[in-house]
Structures are given as structure tokens and as C-alpha cells.
Design an enzyme around this catalytic site. Sequence first.
Site, short mmCIF file in Angstrom:
data_model
loop_
_atom_site.label_atom_id
_atom_site.label_comp_id
_atom_site.label_asym_id
_atom_site.label_seq_id
_atom_site.Cartn_x
_atom_site.Cartn_y
_atom_site.Cartn_z
CE LYS A 16 -2.10 -1.05 3.87
NZ LYS A 16 -1.35 -2.28 4.24
NE ARG A 92 -4.55 -1.16 10.22
CZ ARG A 92 -3.55 -0.66 9.51
NH1 ARG A 92 -3.64 0.51 8.96
NH2 ARG A 92 -2.45 -1.36 9.34
NE ARG A 126 7.85 -2.31 6.24
CZ ARG A 126 6.56 -2.10 6.37
NH1 ARG A 126 5.88 -1.55 5.37
NH2 ARG A 126 5.94 -2.43 7.47
NE ARG A 159 6.35 -0.05 10.24
CZ ARG A 159 5.24 -0.01 9.48
NH1 ARG A 159 5.26 0.67 8.35
NH2 ARG A 159 4.15 -0.62 9.85
NE ARG A 170 2.10 -4.59 11.12
CZ ARG A 170 3.18 -4.37 10.37
NH1 ARG A 170 4.37 -4.82 10.75
NH2 ARG A 170 3.07 -3.69 9.25
P1 AP5 Z 1 4.82 -1.65 1.84
O1 AP5 Z 1 4.51 -0.85 0.62
O2 AP5 Z 1 5.59 -0.97 2.93
O3 AP5 Z 1 3.50 -2.34 2.39
P2 AP5 Z 1 2.27 -1.73 3.18
O4 AP5 Z 1 1.05 -2.42 2.67
O5 AP5 Z 1 2.27 -0.23 3.15
O6 AP5 Z 1 2.61 -2.27 4.64
P3 AP5 Z 1 2.57 -1.55 6.05
O7 AP5 Z 1 3.31 -2.46 6.99
O8 AP5 Z 1 3.06 -0.15 6.03
O9 AP5 Z 1 1.07 -1.58 6.32
P4 AP5 Z 1 0.38 -1.67 7.66
O10 AP5 Z 1 -1.01 -1.55 7.19
O11 AP5 Z 1 0.64 -2.82 8.56
O12 AP5 Z 1 1.07 -0.50 8.49
P5 AP5 Z 1 0.60 0.95 8.84
O13 AP5 Z 1 1.80 1.79 8.79
O14 AP5 Z 1 -0.61 1.34 8.06
O15 AP5 Z 1 5.61 -2.96 1.36
C1 AP5 Z 1 6.11 -3.90 2.31
C2 AP5 Z 1 7.47 -4.43 1.85
O16 AP5 Z 1 7.31 -5.19 0.65
C3 AP5 Z 1 8.50 -3.35 1.51
O17 AP5 Z 1 9.77 -3.80 1.92
C4 AP5 Z 1 8.43 -3.23 -0.02
O18 AP5 Z 1 9.69 -2.81 -0.57
C5 AP5 Z 1 8.08 -4.64 -0.42
N1 AP5 Z 1 7.21 -4.71 -1.61
C6 AP5 Z 1 6.17 -3.87 -1.91
N2 AP5 Z 1 5.58 -4.26 -3.07
C7 AP5 Z 1 6.24 -5.38 -3.48
C8 AP5 Z 1 6.09 -6.27 -4.60
N3 AP5 Z 1 5.13 -6.07 -5.53
N4 AP5 Z 1 6.94 -7.32 -4.70
C9 AP5 Z 1 7.92 -7.52 -3.75
N5 AP5 Z 1 8.11 -6.71 -2.67
C10 AP5 Z 1 7.28 -5.65 -2.53
O19 AP5 Z 1 0.08 0.77 10.35
C11 AP5 Z 1 0.98 0.50 11.43
C12 AP5 Z 1 0.21 0.46 12.75
O20 AP5 Z 1 -0.43 1.74 12.99
C13 AP5 Z 1 -0.93 -0.56 12.83
O21 AP5 Z 1 -0.46 -1.85 13.17
C14 AP5 Z 1 -1.81 0.08 13.94
O22 AP5 Z 1 -1.26 -0.12 15.22
C15 AP5 Z 1 -1.71 1.55 13.62
N6 AP5 Z 1 -2.78 2.00 12.68
C16 AP5 Z 1 -2.61 2.48 11.42
N7 AP5 Z 1 -3.79 2.79 10.85
C17 AP5 Z 1 -4.75 2.49 11.78
C18 AP5 Z 1 -6.16 2.55 11.79
N8 AP5 Z 1 -6.86 3.00 10.71
N9 AP5 Z 1 -6.83 2.17 12.89
C19 AP5 Z 1 -6.16 1.73 13.99
N10 AP5 Z 1 -4.80 1.63 14.05
C20 AP5 Z 1 -4.10 2.00 12.96
#
Ligand code: AP5
Length: 216
Positions: A16, A92, A126, A159, A170
Site C-alpha cells: 500500500k 481498518r 523491510r 520498524r 498484525r
Molecule cells: P509496503 O509498501 O511498505 O506495504 P504496506 O502495505 O504499506 O505495509 P505496512 O506495513 O506499512 O502496512 P500496515 O497496514 O501494517 O502498516 P501501517 O503503517 O498502516 O511494502 C512492504 C514491503 O514489501 C517493503 O519492503 C516493499 O519494498 C516490499 N514490496 C512492496 N511491493 C512489493 C512487490 N510487488 N513485490 C515484492 N516486494 C514488494 O500501520 C501500522 C500500525 O499503525 C498498525 O499496526 C496500527 O497499530 C496503527 N494504525 C494504522 N492505521 C490504523 C487505523 N486505521 N486504525 C487503527 N490503528 C491504525
Amino acid sequence: MSQPRLLILGPPGAGKGTQSANIADEYDIAHITTGDALRANKDMDISDMDTEYDTPRAYMEAGDLVPDAVVNAIVDEALNSADGFVLDGYPRNLDQAKELEGMTDLDAILSLDVSREELIDRLTGRRVCDDCGANYHVEFNQPDTAGICDDCGGDLIQREDDNEAPVRNRLDVFDENTAPVIDHYGDHDGFVAIDGEQTPDEVWADIDGAIVAHAD
Ligand code: AP5
């Protein structure tokens, strides 16, 4: 085309953040990400919101959801100052989805599908730039110099929630809370399911095509 209003959905590690950066660049719209907003405010005092913990930090490091009231307020404020946007990390759960419906309409909903084993490999491998937040991977997307960001020269770090135990939590939290959100949007006219296991360029091509097809 007016500025598109986009939602990107998918489990942790689906890509994402990677693809939202492409979208924001290509369409010159805001990238609204609750994960980054919360990471920048991990120690903010949320005790007046009647929450279990006094800051977002404890929820995030365990891989649990931060309480809805905190996240809804972040998104509401960000949407108020955005024309077009790509929203990443929200909603979410179904309560957040209901809240979002009161804030804005959406032109397209892009849902990235990736298998659990692939997600674990991506997340535990990552690395992110401590300064600019750029994303790397120890195997799939290495920097030119190990440990150093190609874009800004900052240090690459892991992270806290990318260690294996929080990653597995997660993914469980996603299955329980966020998978129903994807089902909820399945009937929306702008819903598009995308194979997130393709190469990043192939995923981007599918996303760009979906945006062109659904935005006015
Ligand atoms: P990446 O693009 O970083 O993936 P992502 O989907 O953005 O993953 P995140 O871990 O950032 O999502 P998340 O939803 O868990 O975390 P968030 O920060 O929102 O790609 C991942 C890896 O794969 C990278 O190394 C990349 O290079 C590689 N990659 C990408 N595409 C690829 C491909 N096609 N092929 C191969 N490799 C690839 O949330 C973190 C925390 O915040 C949550 O756990 C929660 O505690 C809190 N939080 C956030 N939003 C909310 C909410 N709405 N409500 C409550 N708590 C929340």
C-alpha cells in the site's frame, strides 16, 4: 480528470505504501496514511479519550489497532485539507468504514491481494529510512549501499512492528477486523481487486489502469 479520491486496501505488507507513493506522484494528490501519522505522534497523550493506554505507542508496537476515536480525528482533519487523495491504512474496521462514509465519497477502491507467507517475508525483510521514510527490502529492493538510503543518505532501520511476533499479530488483526471491510466495499462501483504478488511495476500498471477507468 478532476483530482481522484482513492482508497487503497490490503493486508500489512501488501504494498500500500509503495504504490501510494507512485499514485501521489503521478496524480499530484495527497497521500494520507494513518500509519505514518501515528508513527510521527507515537507519544501523543490520548488519555482524555478513555483509552486502555495513554499513547498510541503500546498499541502499535504490539501490532494492535489504535482506538478509533484517535484515528478518525486524524483522517477527518487530513481530508478537510485535501483536494484529491489516496487514503492508506484506513478504514481498518467496519466502524471506521462507516465513519469514512460521512466524510467523503470515493472514486476508486484498490484492493491488493497477497498471500500470508509472502507478507511475512516482505515485512520481516523491510527496512525504512529513518529520515525520509523511503522503503527498502533486504532481498527484493536493496539500496545501493547497505544500510543507507539512496534518496537522502539517511540510516535504514527495521520498524519495531516488523519483527516476527508483531507481524503475525498484525496479520491476525487484519483477518479479524479489516478483511470484512474489503468485503463491505466489494459492491462499490469503483472496487478493483489487484494481484499484489506481481512485480511492483506490474502492480503499478494495474493500479494506474484502474484509476483511469474509474476517476472522472
Ligand atoms: P509496503 O509498501 O511498505 O506495504 P504496506 O502495505 O504499506 O505495509 P505496512 O506495513 O506499512 O502496512 P500496515 O497496514 O501494517 O502498516 P501501517 O503503517 O498502516 O511494502 C512492504 C514491503 O514489501 C517493503 O519492503 C516493499 O519494498 C516490499 N514490496 C512492496 N511491493 C512489493 C512487490 N510487488 N513485490 C515484492 N516486494 C514488494 O500501520 C501500522 C500500525 O499503525 C498498525 O499496526 C496500527 O497499530 C496503527 N494504525 C494504522 N492505521 C490504523 C487505523 N486505521 N486504525 C487503527 N490503528 C491504525
